[in-house]
Design an enzyme around this catalytic site. Sequence first.
Site, short mmCIF file in Angstrom:
data_model
loop_
_atom_site.label_atom_id
_atom_site.label_comp_id
_atom_site.label_asym_id
_atom_site.label_seq_id
_atom_site.Cartn_x
_atom_site.Cartn_y
_atom_site.Cartn_z
N HIS A 271 12.07 9.52 4.34
CA HIS A 271 11.24 10.73 4.37
C HIS A 271 9.95 10.43 5.13
O HIS A 271 9.34 9.41 4.87
CB HIS A 271 10.90 11.20 2.96
CG HIS A 271 9.96 12.36 2.95
ND1 HIS A 271 10.38 13.64 3.27
CD2 HIS A 271 8.61 12.44 2.73
CE1 HIS A 271 9.33 14.46 3.21
NE2 HIS A 271 8.25 13.76 2.89
N GLY B 24 31.49 5.09 37.30
CA GLY B 24 30.89 5.90 36.23
C GLY B 24 31.44 7.31 36.17
O GLY B 24 31.19 8.03 35.21
#
Length: 467
Positions: free
Chosen positions: A448, A41
Amino acid sequence: MAEPSYDLVILGGGPGGYVAAVRAAQLGLSVACVEREARLGGVCLREGCIPSKALLDSSEYVHLARGRFAEHGIGVGEVTVDLPAMMARKDRVVETLTDGVAKLLARHKVAVVHGTGRLTGPDRVAVTPADGGPEREITGGAVLLATGSRAAEISSLPLDGERVVDSTGVLALDRIPDHLVVVGGGAIGLELGSVWRRLGARVTVVEALPRIAANLDGQIGRALARFLKRQGLDLKVGTLVTGADTRGEQIRLTLHAEGRGDENLDCDRVLVAVGRKPLTDGLGLEEAGVLLDKAGRVVVDAEYRTAVPSVFAIGDLIAGPMLAHKASAEGTAVAEILAGLPGEVNYDAVPSVIYTNPEVAAVGATEEQLKERGVPYVAGSFPFGGVGRAVCLGEAEGMVKLLAHRDTDRLLGAHVVGPRASDLIAECVLAVEFAASAEDLARTVHGHPTFGEGVMEAAAALTHGRS
Ligand code: NAI
């Protein structure tokens, strides 16, 4: 017994190396990945992006519980911080994700070799095993260098691993500092300075340039500086650390600012975050014929080939921003090139994020860059104060700023400082990648109430500003 030969041998199991390994394996290549650390990693997962975000999120909860819950009518009594528990959680996050990478490579039958690799020829790598066994040689049709970078140091402030630390050390402090001085007002300094500020430390940022995060669009950078100062970070720009005197727990720094002379600053911890350097030491590059530029970066062509055609390099080792996702994109490109596909990276569409609160995110050109290049442009912006969802959350500071070509309306840059900027930028990156116009963004119906309406409204402001 002779070692098997691979199509691709990768040095480094970070976001560049492991992503290249997986993509190459998916495309049918046999791959070995050499990694000197026990966990895969890279810096990103072990001691960079991921642990810093784990702490950032923890410190954000502390900040909310201490300062913000009351405004929502929530009482929690006294909020305490159990730092060892917070650090243990961070370590578990790292463990989960690095284990995930190991499983991913195993699933794709990538041979992971734990040890330190060194180039010994155009098609071979010598590995000193991490467990101390004899050196072994691995051969491959191609070798990919993806060893990343290390923290840069400054001679006036040597690291001691306890009081004066780099970005790795500051993620493992054993107590909350009384006064943390951060040297370097870039991404690392601002993110980690913010973490410790929210946990209760006094934080001073010392930056050599006249402004923090100098790569940001000027207007966005000024807004960020204002927000950080309001949170109590002391920003000393145009200032250099010229000396350090350590006595027990205390450190007395000497600061020099042009025109203001010298001053002393006492603190108990220092974070040095003055950039990173490519990790090329001991890789045998010179002997193998791989060329470096003046900044110590590996020189590559458009296909990431070094001066030795079978040896490729990506990520922090080569030019460009030192970002995990840039390394991953380049790793994918190399794997595809090796498989005969047209692998490439669109560098105009690489986002960058600074995980302060509010977050800052950007893609494409800044207003200053467009001016400098003489590109005719129109700017449009919208404040989060006008975004309903941001007001509901109580995080309505900041803005979205978009820049489009004056004649074609093509989106050239997007800059966000405000809530969820790191996620909002994805829409703008896609728009840049698809060569969208600002009007495309303005006409796209957004749910929205959502934070994304800020992007739509900034695009609308830009479009209206044109007419
Ligand atoms: P940086 O290059 O972003 O910032 C370093 C800052 O230190 C600069 O503003 C520079 O002017 C200043 N500086 C240099 N020498 C100094 C001195 N002697 N005294 C005072 N100031 C000095 O580097 P940083 O923050 O260390 O990060 C390293 C790399 O990692 C960068 O390329 C960065 O983009 C990347 N990174 C990205 C993150 C993200 O995407 N969220 C998070 C952390 C790092």
